[in-house]
Design an enzyme around this catalytic site. Structure first.
Site, short mmCIF file in Angstrom:
data_model
loop_
_atom_site.label_atom_id
_atom_site.label_comp_id
_atom_site.label_asym_id
_atom_site.label_seq_id
_atom_site.Cartn_x
_atom_site.Cartn_y
_atom_site.Cartn_z
NE ARG A 153 25.27 -91.29 -58.61
CZ ARG A 153 26.52 -90.99 -58.24
NH1 ARG A 153 27.33 -91.95 -57.82
NH2 ARG A 153 26.97 -89.75 -58.27
CG HIS B 276 35.61 -83.94 -60.66
ND1 HIS B 276 36.24 -84.74 -61.59
CD2 HIS B 276 35.74 -84.58 -59.46
CE1 HIS B 276 36.74 -85.81 -60.98
NE2 HIS B 276 36.44 -85.74 -59.69
CB THR C 112 39.11 -83.34 -60.10
OG1 THR C 112 39.75 -84.50 -59.59
CG2 THR C 112 39.51 -83.12 -61.55
CD GLN D 43 38.53 -93.31 -57.79
OE1 GLN D 43 39.35 -93.06 -58.68
NE2 GLN D 43 37.76 -92.38 -57.26
CB THR E 28 49.06 -86.80 -52.97
OG1 THR E 28 48.20 -87.91 -52.74
CG2 THR E 28 48.22 -85.58 -53.33
CD GLU F 297 42.31 -82.90 -56.05
OE1 GLU F 297 42.23 -82.42 -54.90
OE2 GLU F 297 42.04 -84.08 -56.32
CE1 TYR G 13 32.72 -96.99 -57.07
CE2 TYR G 13 31.97 -95.22 -55.65
CZ TYR G 13 31.75 -96.05 -56.72
OH TYR G 13 30.60 -95.97 -57.44
CD GLU H 246 41.12 -87.07 -58.91
OE1 GLU H 246 41.33 -86.70 -57.74
OE2 GLU H 246 40.13 -87.76 -59.24
CE LYS I 285 40.89 -90.60 -55.98
NZ LYS I 285 40.92 -89.50 -56.96
CG ASP J 196 44.09 -87.24 -55.48
OD1 ASP J 196 44.87 -88.07 -55.02
OD2 ASP J 196 42.85 -87.31 -55.35
CG ASP K 175 41.19 -84.72 -52.54
OD1 ASP K 175 41.04 -83.49 -52.78
OD2 ASP K 175 41.42 -85.55 -53.44
NE ARG L 79 40.43 -91.23 -62.33
CZ ARG L 79 40.16 -90.28 -61.45
NH1 ARG L 79 39.62 -90.60 -60.28
NH2 ARG L 79 40.44 -89.03 -61.72
CD GLU M 152 35.87 -84.59 -64.85
OE1 GLU M 152 35.03 -83.71 -65.04
OE2 GLU M 152 36.81 -84.46 -64.05
#
Ligand code: CA
Length: 421
Positions: A147, A138, A355, A245, A262, A206, A249, A204, A258, A238, A131, A242, A369
């Site tokens: 961040r 995204h 995504t 994750q 899928t 995709e 992650y 997600e 994940k 996908d 992926d 969250r 998002e």
């Protein structure tokens, strides 16, 4: 402009499967084995019947009987000359002016099935699944949440198509229910993690492509021959946990958040069918390193939508409207990058886009998002609100390229969320 090619089979103007498309898939009628078919209007054309009658015996097929298989892998391995020839043969047989099938009721009865009366299977035995993370908006949105806007993109993002290795065994075909997973989560203010059902369940939007002929271990695929290794595209969801994750992650990327499920759409739309919807790839700045620079790189104009239907609704409400053109990295660049270290891809491998979000708020391709990590819940037409997907929610992704009087569509990938066990 000349009138578009027509089939003797009735195809509605908004159908995803006109004679210009001819996507391949694996279908199974009741009480007989799964085999290869092509979608036309609301029907499936059984290619194993045509193969048995000798329609695919030219040199491109190398003597193989690929259409009685229960997966596309053998056909994928034959490469573009066979894919083009098969398309030419099928398009001719389905054309309004060709009597072979049109005027033979017995053959039509054998070779054509109603889509609603067959079960669709996974199109290929997928050995490996990767992926990518190729949508700028995204990556920018998610990076901004984590961040701040100044450091939204990691320093590598515009230099290489970032990806992670996913899990092939949990890829399912459209229609399968998806069970809310359990996992470890730790809110920032909690002293220790806890265990339980994910509370931030997401989709997600995709696309993904299936690899045709692979490459030998140690032999990278040069970018200008990358598309020789790409058969066609499907839609993909996908599913993502969250909260799981966020805690797991770092530093190695997604894992259990994940790989529990899928979903992909059953019909594979070929690069041949998409050719007329090619658009130049937008200028990339900085210019990529030479191994990622194709002579004529391209993207496609494919409209993509995600629709949500809760248990309390009797219709699906569109929550994402985006386009394949929102991908920064091309499929050729993804494949060239994946093999540049000598990594060997194999027929049936699945390489997904990541995504696909656009620049506007309504073109964001996941709940993370759309609701900005739950801060701005969605309000649905019936007054319900959603920060994340809830049990009973059905999420459907659809997509199509708009031609002159017809649509080259992908059908859909749909799944309903069911409660954790
Ligand atoms: Ca993804």
């Amino acid at each position: 402009m000349p009138d578009p090619l027509k089939s003797f089979i009735e195809v509605a103007p908004d159908s995803h499967f006109p004679i210009q498309n001819l996507p391949f898939g694996i279908f199974q009628p009741s009480e007989s084995p799964a085999r290869v078919g092509v979608a036309i209007g609301e029907l499936v054309l059984d290619l194993s019947v045509l193969e048995e009658l000798g329609h695919f015996r030219s040199a491109e097929f190398r003597g193989g009987a690929v259409f009685s298989e229960s997966a596309l892998n053998a056909f994928l391995a034959l490469g573009r000359p066979a894919w083009r020839k098969a398309r030419e043969v099928i398009q001719h047989l389905l054309a309004a002016g060709t009597p072979t099938l049109r005027d033979d009721a017995a053959l039509r009865a054998r070779a054509l099935h109603a889509q609603k009366e067959v079960t669709m299977r996974l199109p290929a035995r997928i050995g490996d699944y990767t992926d990518f993370y190729s949508s700028y908006h995204h990556a920018h949105n998610v990076g901004t949440m984590l961040r701040g806007p100044e450091n939204a993109l990691m320093p590598n993002w515009k230099w290489l198509p970032v990806a992670y290795h996913g899990r092939a065994s949990s890829i399912v075909v459209s229609g399968a229910e998806v069970r809310r997973p359990h996992g470890q989560t730790k809110p920032p203010d909690a002293a220790a993690p806890s265990f339980g059902p994910s509370r931030s369940f997401d989709y997600e939007l995709e696309t993904a492509f299936l690899v045709g002929p692979g490459n030998a271990l140690g032999t990278p695929v040069p970018i200008d021959s990358a598309t020789d290794h790409i058969f066609g595209l499907v839609l993909m969801n996908d599913w993502s946990a969250r909260d799981v994750q966020a805690w797991e992650y770092q530093p190695l990327g997604p894992f259990l958040a994940k790989n529990f499920c899928t979903s992909i759409s059953p019909w594979v739309v070929t690069l041949e069918a998409l050719e007329e919807f090619r658009k130049p790839l937008p200028v990339q700045d900085p210019e990529p390193l030479p191994y990622l620079r194709a002579t004529n790189d391209f993207t496609y104009d494919i409209q993509l939508e995600a629709r949500l239907e809760t248990a309390g609704m009797d219709f699906a409400h569109t929550i994402t409207r985006t386009n394949f053109r929102n991908l920064y990295w091309s499929i050729a660049q993804q494949l060239a990058h994946h093999t540049v270290n000598g990594c060997n891809l194999q027929s049936g491998d699945l390489l997904a886009s990541g995504t696909i979000s656009g620049p506007t708020e309504t073109s964001r391709g996941c709940m993370l998002e759309l609701t900005w990590r739950g801060a701005n819940p969605l309000t649905l037409p019936n007054g319900e609100t959603r920060k994340w997907l809830e049990d009973g929610d059905r999420l459907t992704i659809t997509g199509w390229a708009q031609g002159n009087g017809y649509r080259v569509g992908f059908g859909e990938v749909t799944g309903r969320v069911i409660a954790a066990s």
